[in-house]
Structures are given as structure tokens and as C-alpha cells.
Write a protein that holds these residues in place. Structure first.
Motif, short mmCIF file in Angstrom:
data_model
loop_
_atom_site.label_atom_id
_atom_site.label_comp_id
_atom_site.label_asym_id
_atom_site.label_seq_id
_atom_site.Cartn_x
_atom_site.Cartn_y
_atom_site.Cartn_z
N GLU A 36 0.83 -1.20 0.00
CA GLU A 36 0.00 0.00 0.00
C GLU A 36 0.87 1.26 0.00
O GLU A 36 0.60 2.20 -0.74
N LYS A 37 1.92 1.26 0.81
CA LYS A 37 2.84 2.41 0.84
C LYS A 37 3.48 2.61 -0.53
O LYS A 37 3.61 3.74 -1.01
N TYR A 38 3.89 1.51 -1.15
CA TYR A 38 4.53 1.59 -2.46
C TYR A 38 3.55 2.19 -3.48
O TYR A 38 3.91 3.10 -4.24
N LEU A 39 2.32 1.68 -3.50
CA LEU A 39 1.34 2.18 -4.46
C LEU A 39 1.00 3.65 -4.21
O LEU A 39 0.77 4.40 -5.16
N VAL A 45 1.57 3.82 -11.14
CA VAL A 45 1.08 2.44 -11.22
C VAL A 45 -0.44 2.46 -11.38
O VAL A 45 -1.00 1.78 -12.25
N SER A 46 -1.09 3.24 -10.55
CA SER A 46 -2.55 3.34 -10.64
C SER A 46 -2.99 3.93 -11.98
O SER A 46 -3.98 3.50 -12.57
N LEU A 47 -2.23 4.92 -12.49
CA LEU A 47 -2.57 5.52 -13.79
C LEU A 47 -2.40 4.50 -14.92
O LEU A 47 -3.21 4.47 -15.84
N LEU A 48 -1.35 3.69 -14.85
CA LEU A 48 -1.14 2.66 -15.87
C LEU A 48 -2.29 1.67 -15.90
O LEU A 48 -2.84 1.35 -16.96
#
Length: 92
Positions: A36-39, A45-48
Motif C-alpha cells: 500500500e505504501k509503495y502504491l 502504477v494506478s494511472l497505468l
């Protein structure tokens, strides 16, 4: 006639002990927190992923694997993500 081998009485050797179960539970929790911290620190990542799903649902390709390969190897993708990050920063 074939006989079924008898199981030995006692704990199953594949079963985790209560201590091991607690360690596994803690490991899973720490892994989820780290992920979760990484994301949260890598918005790209979320945009991809969201961009891929948006395009996939709009175009509804017959061959998803081929579509995904094209989408993620598009040379314009890094610039698209970069521009979206800038747009999101301005909107925040």
C-alpha cells in the motif's frame, strides 16, 4: 483388493503450528502495508492500470493479451503517464 494405508494418529505434518500461523498472519499484514505504501508513493502504477482498463473497456478487443502487449509497449505511454501526473498535481 487394494487396502488404503492407515494415517498415523497425531498432527498433520503439513499443518502450521499456532506460532507459525501468527507469524504468517503478521507477514501478510506487513506485506499489505508495504504494498500500500509503495502504491501510494507511485501514482503512475494506478494511472497505468486504470488507463489500461479504460482503453480495454472502450475498445473491447477480442484478443486481450495482444491488446495489453500493444498498450504497455506503446512508446507514447511514458509521456501520457507523465502528462497525467502533471495534470493530477495541478488539480490537487
Amino acid at each position: 483388493m487394494e487396502t488404503v494405508p492407515q494415517r498415523s494418529v497425531g498432527p498433520d505434518p503439513g499443518t502450521l503450528s499456532p506460532e507459525q500461523l501468527e507469524q504468517l498472519r503478521d507477514f501478510k499484514i506487513q506485506t499489505r502495508i508495504a504494498n500500500e505504501k509503495y502504491l501510494r508513493t507511485h501514482k503512475e502504477v494506478s494511472l497505468l492500470i486504470s488507463g489500461f482498463f479504460r482503453e480495454m473497456f472502450l475498445k473491447r478487443p477480442d484478443n486481450i493479451l495482444e491488446f495489453a502487449a500493444y498498450y504497455f509497449t506503446d512508446p507514447r505511454l511514458p509521456n501520457k503517464i507523465h502528462m497525467q501526473l502533471i495534470k493530477d498535481k495541478k488539480g490537487a
